[in-house]
Design an enzyme around this catalytic site. Structure first.
Site, short mmCIF file in Angstrom:
data_model
loop_
_atom_site.label_atom_id
_atom_site.label_comp_id
_atom_site.label_asym_id
_atom_site.label_seq_id
_atom_site.Cartn_x
_atom_site.Cartn_y
_atom_site.Cartn_z
N GLY A 49 0.83 -1.20 0.00
CA GLY A 49 0.00 0.00 0.00
C GLY A 49 0.86 1.25 0.00
N ASN A 50 0.22 2.38 -0.22
CA ASN A 50 0.93 3.66 -0.22
C ASN A 50 -0.06 4.80 -0.07
OD1 ASN A 50 0.22 3.47 -3.21
ND2 ASN A 50 1.84 1.93 -2.99
N SER B 169 9.30 3.95 -1.17
CA SER B 169 9.26 2.54 -1.51
C SER B 169 9.96 1.73 -0.41
CB SER B 169 9.98 2.37 -2.85
OG SER B 169 10.05 1.04 -3.20
N GLY B 170 9.30 0.67 0.04
CA GLY B 170 9.96 -0.33 0.87
C GLY B 170 10.25 0.01 2.32
N SER C 140 7.22 5.73 -3.65
CA SER C 140 6.50 4.46 -3.81
C SER C 140 6.54 3.99 -5.26
CB SER C 140 5.05 4.68 -3.39
OG SER C 140 4.24 3.68 -3.93
N SER C 141 6.59 2.67 -5.43
CA SER C 141 6.62 2.11 -6.80
C SER C 141 5.32 2.41 -7.55
CB SER C 141 6.86 0.60 -6.74
OG SER C 141 5.87 0.00 -5.92
N GLU C 142 4.26 2.80 -6.80
CA GLU C 142 2.98 3.13 -7.44
C GLU C 142 2.83 4.65 -7.63
OE1 GLU C 142 1.40 1.04 -8.92
OE2 GLU C 142 1.36 -0.86 -7.84
N HIS D 189 -5.16 -7.52 -7.04
CA HIS D 189 -4.14 -6.69 -6.40
C HIS D 189 -4.67 -5.99 -5.13
CE1 HIS D 189 -0.95 -3.30 -7.20
NE2 HIS D 189 -1.10 -3.54 -5.91
ZN LIG Z 1 -0.30 -2.53 -4.32
#
Ligand SMILES: [Zn+2]
Length: 221
Positions: free
Chosen positions: A29-30, A46-47, A75-77, A159
């Site tokens: 999540g983010n 991220s992470g 974040s990767s999103e 997802h």
């Molecule tokens: Zn996700």
């Protein structure tokens, strides 16, 4: 220092709430918030697990996701968030979760119908499922924006879900409402034949809600 500390504190608080309520686990999540004055977006990195998150770990990006401030990678999103902000000027807070009951619908690739008044009021209709694309891709961002349309939540196939709001607080309530609605609908299906509001009923509930609480979104879908 471009990052307003109040925004950073709010993101941290929301992160803890998501974890406590079981809407996310680990580093999934983010969360992001957009400042209307600058158009800049503050997003989780991220992470980093939520309990370890410090205000200085957050990343400030522009509307295209380019990093303006912060040492960590966003974040990767980040593309998912910026794509929604670009399309929806009424949105200033976005939360992406992997909450379990919403995920049940996401893996079945089935929408969550408007069976509760708060779904009609806050989300503005059913929670639709975006076409599948792998996490972190521009395709996922495009599909999510298309399926979100003018509503406040969308499911990501196999997802999770995304909740949006005119503020981060509203986005959190949207995520909580979607999770509850998914749970209620599943139980209602097991025990009877749930009634789904008609399009007209949804419109009327939404209209009345915005009239009474217009400051929450200030718009009608
Ligand atoms: Zn996700």
């Amino acid at each position: 220092m471009l990052i307003p500390s109040s925004d950073a504190e709010e993101i941290l608080k929301i992160g803890h709430a998501l974890l406590q309520e079981g809407l996310v686990v680990g580093t999934t999540g983010n969360v992001s918030v957009r400042r209307q004055d600058t158009g800049c977006i503050l997003i989780t990195p991220s992470g980093v697990p939520y309990p370890d998150l410090r205000p200085e770990d957050l990343v400030l990006v522009d509307e295209d996701g380019q990093r303006l401030e912060g040492k960590l990678r966003p974040s990767s999103e980040v593309m998912l968030h910026t794509a929604i902000y670009r399309r929806r000027q009424d949105v200033n807070g976005i939360i992406h979760t992997h909450s379990p009951f919403a995920s049940v619908f996401a893996v079945n690739r089935k929408e969550i119908p408007p069976v509760l008044v708060e779904v009609a009021q806050l989300i503005g209709g059913s929670v639709q499922v975006a076409e599948y694309a792998p996490p972190g891709t521009p395709e996922l961002a495009d599909f999510a924006v298309s399926a979100l349309r003018d509503r406040q939540a969308v499911l990501l196939a196999n997802h999770g879900m995304v909740g949006v709001g005119s503020s981060l607080k509203e986005a959190l309530v949207v995520c909580q409402v979607v999770e509850k609605a998914a749970q209620v609908y599943l139980l209602a299906k097991l025990t009877g034949n749930p009634y789904t509001f008609s399009e007209e009923e949804v419109k009327e509930l939404r209209r009345r809600f915005l009239k009474s609480y217009g400051q929450i979104t200030g718009r009608e879908s």
